[in-house]
Design a protein around this motif. Structure first.
Motif, PDB file in Angstrom:
ATOM      1  N   LEU A 162       6.933  39.366 -13.240  1.00 31.00           N
ATOM      2  CA  LEU A 162       6.322  38.398 -12.326  1.00 31.00           C
ATOM      3  C   LEU A 162       7.188  38.130 -11.101  1.00 31.00           C
ATOM      4  N   GLU A 163       8.462  38.539 -11.147  1.00 27.91           N
ATOM      5  CA  GLU A 163       9.345  38.357  -9.993  1.00 27.91           C
ATOM      6  C   GLU A 163       9.402  39.608  -9.117  1.00 27.91           C
ATOM      7  N   ASP A 164       8.483  40.520  -9.324  1.00 29.01           N
ATOM      8  CA  ASP A 164       8.443  41.773  -8.562  1.00 29.01           C
ATOM      9  C   ASP A 164       8.114  41.480  -7.096  1.00 29.01           C
ATOM     10  N   THR A 165       8.996  41.890  -6.200  1.00 32.50           N
ATOM     11  CA  THR A 165       8.753  41.723  -4.765  1.00 32.50           C
ATOM     12  C   THR A 165       8.431  43.057  -4.082  1.00 32.50           C
ATOM     13  N   VAL A 166       8.484  44.158  -4.841  1.00 36.45           N
ATOM     14  CA  VAL A 166       8.164  45.478  -4.287  1.00 36.45           C
ATOM     15  C   VAL A 166       6.663  45.721  -4.315  1.00 36.45           C
ATOM     16  N   ILE A 167       6.037  45.383  -5.439  1.00 41.60           N
ATOM     17  CA  ILE A 167       4.578  45.427  -5.537  1.00 41.60           C
ATOM     18  C   ILE A 167       4.086  43.989  -5.353  1.00 41.60           C
ATOM     19  N   PRO A 168       3.502  43.649  -4.219  1.00 45.04           N
ATOM     20  CA  PRO A 168       3.047  42.273  -3.994  1.00 45.04           C
ATOM     21  C   PRO A 168       2.144  41.782  -5.118  1.00 45.04           C
ATOM     22  N   PHE A 169       2.281  40.514  -5.469  1.00 41.93           N
ATOM     23  CA  PHE A 169       1.581  39.937  -6.620  1.00 41.93           C
ATOM     24  C   PHE A 169       0.071  40.152  -6.534  1.00 41.93           C
ATOM     25  N   GLU A 170      -0.496  39.912  -5.357  1.00 45.16           N
ATOM     26  CA  GLU A 170      -1.942  40.026  -5.199  1.00 45.16           C
ATOM     27  C   GLU A 170      -2.407  41.457  -5.475  1.00 45.16           C
ATOM     28  N   ALA A 171      -1.602  42.433  -5.062  1.00 45.66           N
ATOM     29  CA  ALA A 171      -1.952  43.830  -5.303  1.00 45.66           C
ATOM     30  C   ALA A 171      -1.779  44.184  -6.774  1.00 45.66           C
ATOM     31  N   ALA A 172      -0.687  43.723  -7.383  1.00 45.18           N
ATOM     32  CA  ALA A 172      -0.441  43.998  -8.797  1.00 45.18           C
ATOM     33  C   ALA A 172      -1.552  43.444  -9.675  1.00 45.18           C
ATOM     34  N   GLU A 173      -2.118  42.332  -9.248  1.00 47.70           N
ATOM     35  CA  GLU A 173      -3.180  41.688 -10.023  1.00 47.70           C
ATOM     36  C   GLU A 173      -4.477  42.507 -10.044  1.00 47.70           C
ATOM     37  N   ARG A 174      -4.589  43.502  -9.189  1.00 48.87           N
ATOM     38  CA  ARG A 174      -5.794  44.327  -9.147  1.00 48.87           C
ATOM     39  C   ARG A 174      -5.895  45.285 -10.328  1.00 48.87           C
ATOM     40  N   THR A 175      -4.756  45.738 -10.829  1.00 49.61           N
ATOM     41  CA  THR A 175      -4.736  46.887 -11.723  1.00 49.61           C
ATOM     42  C   THR A 175      -5.483  46.646 -13.031  1.00 49.61           C
ATOM     43  N   LYS A 176      -5.155  45.575 -13.732  1.00 47.90           N
ATOM     44  CA  LYS A 176      -5.790  45.340 -15.031  1.00 47.90           C
ATOM     45  C   LYS A 176      -7.299  45.159 -14.911  1.00 47.90           C
ATOM     46  N   PRO A 177      -7.798  44.301 -14.002  1.00 50.22           N
ATOM     47  CA  PRO A 177      -9.258  44.161 -13.885  1.00 50.22           C
ATOM     48  C   PRO A 177      -9.958  45.467 -13.526  1.00 50.22           C
ATOM     49  N   THR A 178      -9.316  46.295 -12.701  1.00 49.56           N
ATOM     50  CA  THR A 178      -9.912  47.579 -12.332  1.00 49.56           C
ATOM     51  C   THR A 178     -10.073  48.466 -13.556  1.00 49.56           C
ATOM     52  N   LEU A 179      -9.033  48.521 -14.391  1.00 45.76           N
ATOM     53  CA  LEU A 179      -9.096  49.330 -15.609  1.00 45.76           C
ATOM     54  C   LEU A 179     -10.149  48.799 -16.579  1.00 45.76           C
ATOM     55  N   ILE A 180     -10.172  47.491 -16.767  1.00 45.36           N
ATOM     56  CA  ILE A 180     -11.140  46.890 -17.688  1.00 45.36           C
ATOM     57  C   ILE A 180     -12.569  47.100 -17.201  1.00 45.36           C
ATOM     58  N   HIS A 181     -12.763  46.996 -15.885  1.00 44.07           N
ATOM     59  CA  HIS A 181     -14.088  47.221 -15.309  1.00 44.07           C
ATOM     60  C   HIS A 181     -14.617  48.610 -15.640  1.00 44.07           C
ATOM     61  N   HIS A 182     -13.685  49.565 -15.762  1.00 42.57           N
ATOM     62  CA  HIS A 182     -14.074  50.944 -16.082  1.00 42.57           C
ATOM     63  C   HIS A 182     -13.958  51.233 -17.576  1.00 42.57           C
ATOM     64  N   ASN A 183     -13.929  50.169 -18.381  1.00 39.40           N
ATOM     65  CA  ASN A 183     -14.006  50.266 -19.839  1.00 39.40           C
ATOM     66  C   ASN A 183     -12.770  50.873 -20.501  1.00 39.40           C
ATOM     67  N   PHE A 184     -11.609  50.688 -19.881  1.00 42.88           N
ATOM     68  CA  PHE A 184     -10.361  51.054 -20.538  1.00 42.88           C
ATOM     69  C   PHE A 184      -9.887  49.884 -21.399  1.00 42.88           C
ATOM     70  N   PHE A 185      -9.292  50.202 -22.542  1.00 37.51           N
ATOM     71  CA  PHE A 185      -8.664  49.173 -23.367  1.00 37.51           C
ATOM     72  C   PHE A 185      -7.220  49.024 -22.893  1.00 37.51           C
ATOM     73  N   VAL A 186      -6.870  47.859 -22.384  1.00 42.07           N
ATOM     74  CA  VAL A 186      -5.566  47.641 -21.759  1.00 42.07           C
ATOM     75  C   VAL A 186      -4.720  46.674 -22.585  1.00 42.07           C
ATOM     76  N   THR A 187      -3.518  47.114 -22.922  1.00 38.36           N
ATOM     77  CA  THR A 187      -2.499  46.244 -23.492  1.00 38.36           C
ATOM     78  C   THR A 187      -1.523  45.912 -22.376  1.00 38.36           C
ATOM     79  N   GLU A 188      -1.099  44.653 -22.282  1.00 36.10           N
ATOM     80  CA  GLU A 188      -0.263  44.230 -21.163  1.00 36.10           C
ATOM     81  C   GLU A 188       1.032  43.590 -21.658  1.00 36.10           C
ATOM     82  N   SER A 189       2.119  43.877 -20.962  1.00 36.40           N
ATOM     83  CA  SER A 189       3.405  43.235 -21.220  1.00 36.40           C
ATOM     84  C   SER A 189       3.926  42.691 -19.894  1.00 36.40           C
ATOM     85  N   ILE A 190       4.001  41.370 -19.775  1.00 43.69           N
ATOM     86  CA  ILE A 190       4.454  40.728 -18.543  1.00 43.69           C
ATOM     87  C   ILE A 190       5.751  39.984 -18.820  1.00 43.69           C
TER      88      ILE A 190
END
Length: 216
Positions: A162-190
């Motif tokens: 969550l302290e990542d300043t290289v990948i902006p937070f708003e952009a990083a937040e796109r990844t999981k919803p995009t995968l789920i929208h396409h029916n991928f099963f996503v496990t997350e570690s934050i």
């Protein structure tokens, strides 16, 4: 042909391919194999160097010369990065195909992982592959803009800090919803205290993810 560090056990049944981030090299992610091979005795590990040398002496999968002037990583720029990544997939595919032939490891028994820039390469390699990988591990990945409708629905592990300043937070937040929208099963570690990197928490998540999904 790509090259980089590797570890091949006596009787390899599975493999993990590790694609490093911008400005690093294969040895950077290959350090993960020291702990992982304690848990997966028949797993081979491969960590190729990206094809292009950067000014600093590391390697890049595709150009990021304009990356840091795009602090929000809007969808138009993500599309540009994705196009650059897809252009590099043939050389990655050639490398993986050689592993399949040389070590007789089927793609269904190969996990593909990538960190940051390597994460986008790993994701698009998995999405464009004719045959499904065993699983996809994305560590603080450069976000993806699109997923091919025909992409294989393999399990995905997504890790980030969550302290990542290289990948902006708003952009990083796109990844999981995009995968789920396409029916991928996503496990997350934050990791709430981590910047742009891989923590011991993430390593444990990788071990658990592989344990739960490994096919043989």
């Amino acid at each position: 042909m790509l090259n980089g560090p590797s570890f091949i056990p006596k009787d390899p049944k599975n493999a993990l391919i590790l694609l490093h981030g911008y400005g690093a090299d294969g040895a950077d992610l290959f350090t993960l194999s020291e702990e992982l091979k304690k848990h997966f005795k028949n797993m081979a590990f491969f960590a190729p160097n990206a094809p292009t040398v950067t000014i600093g002496g590391g390697y890049e999968w595709f150009s990021l010369d304009d990356y840091f002037s795009k602090p929000t990583l809007d969808i138009n720029y993500l599309n540009i990065l994705e196009t650059r990544a897809i252009e590099k997939l043939p050389i990655v595919e050639e490398y993986i195909s050689q592993i399949e032939v040389q070590y007789q490891i089927k793609r269904e028994n190969i996990f593909i992982a990538g960190f940051s820039q390597g994460g986008l390469i790993a994701a698009q390699t998995a999405f464009q592959s004719k045959n499904a990988f065993n699983g996809l591990i994305l560590m603080s990945p450069v976000p993806m803009a699109n997923i091919a409708p025909s992409a294989n629905k393999i399990p995905v592990l997504l890790t980030r800090g969550l302290e990542d300043t290289v990948i902006p937070f708003e952009a990083a937040e796109r990844t999981k919803p995009t995968l789920i929208h396409h029916n991928f099963f996503v496990t997350e570690s934050i990791d709430p205290f981590l910047g742009h990197g891989i923590s011991s928490q993430h390593l444990e998540a990788i071990i658990q993810f592989i344990t739960q999904n490994i096919k043989s």
